[in-house]
Design an enzyme around this catalytic site. Structure first.
Site, PDB file in Angstrom:
ATOM      1  N   CYS A  23      -0.026  -4.559   1.570  1.00  0.00           N
ATOM      2  CA  CYS A  23      -1.024  -3.510   1.764  1.00  0.00           C
ATOM      3  C   CYS A  23      -2.332  -3.802   1.037  1.00  0.00           C
ATOM      4  O   CYS A  23      -3.316  -3.098   1.241  1.00  0.00           O
ATOM      5  CB  CYS A  23      -0.467  -2.181   1.263  1.00  0.00           C
ATOM      6  SG  CYS A  23      -0.032  -2.265  -0.469  1.00  0.00           S
ATOM      7  N   ASP A  69      -2.871  -3.482  -2.126  1.00  0.00           N
ATOM      8  CA  ASP A  69      -3.028  -2.687  -3.343  1.00  0.00           C
ATOM      9  C   ASP A  69      -2.810  -3.558  -4.579  1.00  0.00           C
ATOM     10  O   ASP A  69      -2.096  -4.544  -4.523  1.00  0.00           O
ATOM     11  CB  ASP A  69      -2.020  -1.530  -3.352  1.00  0.00           C
ATOM     12  CG  ASP A  69      -2.370  -0.494  -2.307  1.00  0.00           C
ATOM     13  OD1 ASP A  69      -3.534  -0.469  -1.883  1.00  0.00           O
ATOM     14  OD2 ASP A  69      -1.492   0.276  -1.918  1.00  0.00           O
ATOM     15  N   CYS A 124      -0.659   3.154  -3.847  1.00  0.00           N
ATOM     16  CA  CYS A 124      -0.297   4.433  -3.234  1.00  0.00           C
ATOM     17  C   CYS A 124       0.570   5.258  -4.189  1.00  0.00           C
ATOM     18  O   CYS A 124       0.928   4.808  -5.281  1.00  0.00           O
ATOM     19  CB  CYS A 124       0.473   4.160  -1.958  1.00  0.00           C
ATOM     20  SG  CYS A 124       2.064   3.428  -2.321  1.00  0.00           S
ATOM     21  N   CYS A 148       6.310  -1.114  -2.195  1.00  0.00           N
ATOM     22  CA  CYS A 148       5.423  -0.603  -3.236  1.00  0.00           C
ATOM     23  C   CYS A 148       6.057  -0.762  -4.622  1.00  0.00           C
ATOM     24  O   CYS A 148       5.343  -0.971  -5.606  1.00  0.00           O
ATOM     25  CB  CYS A 148       5.124   0.869  -2.993  1.00  0.00           C
ATOM     26  SG  CYS A 148       4.628   1.229  -1.309  1.00  0.00           S
TER      27      CYS A 148
HETATM   28 FE1  FES Z   1       0.381  -0.316  -1.185  1.00  0.00          FE
HETATM   29 FE2  FES Z   1       2.314   1.349  -1.587  1.00  0.00          FE
HETATM   30  S1  FES Z   1       1.172   1.138   0.200  1.00  0.00           S
HETATM   31  S2  FES Z   1       1.588  -0.141  -2.935  1.00  0.00           S
END
Ligand code: FES
Length: 127
Positions: free
Chosen positions: A34, A36, A60, A104
């Site tokens: 993602c 992140d 998230c 995640c």
């Molecule tokens: Fe990226 Fe959860 S969607 S860490």
């Protein structure tokens, strides 16, 4: 319900958020799925005990909840024992996550590992 009470609690009220000025292990990792990112700060004493841990994330809610739980689980532990805590154990401690959110939880585990590596590199250099 999609998320357990524990996940919601750690998401709304995350433990150990922030930075540590004099951290001696810092790890930053990104989630390939993602994009992140997660940054983990460790304060490790001369007996290899993690005396303090903080994290910061652009992740998230599930990443926040798992990191919060992971920091609680590794605080006060020896480095080697902290490394043994898998993302699965963290997810279990949170009473589970939806299957599409498991990735995640990997962020926290990887960030802890990266921070420990960083700590060991420093230690070897100064030894
Ligand atoms: Fe990226 Fe959860 S969607 S860490």
């Amino acid at each position: 319900m999609l998320y357990s009470d524990k996940v919601m609690d750690h998401f709304r009220n995350p433990r150990n958020v922030g930075t540590i000025e004099d951290a001696n292990g810092i790890g930053e990792v990104g989630n390939a799925k993602c994009g992140d990112i997660m940054k983990m700060y460790l304060k490790i004493d001369e007996n290899e005990i993690i005396t303090d841990v903080k994290f910061n994330t652009f992740g998230c809610g599930s990443a926040i909840a798992t990191s919060s739980m992971a920091t609680e689980m590794i605080k006060g532990k020896k480095v080697d024992d902290a490394l043994k805590i898998s993302n699965k154990a963290v997810v279990e401690a949170l009473d589970g996550l939806p299957a599409n959110k498991i990735h995640c939880s990997v962020l926290a585990e990887q960030a802890v590992k990266a921070a420990v590596e960083n700590y060991r590199e420093h230690k070897n250099k100064s030894a």
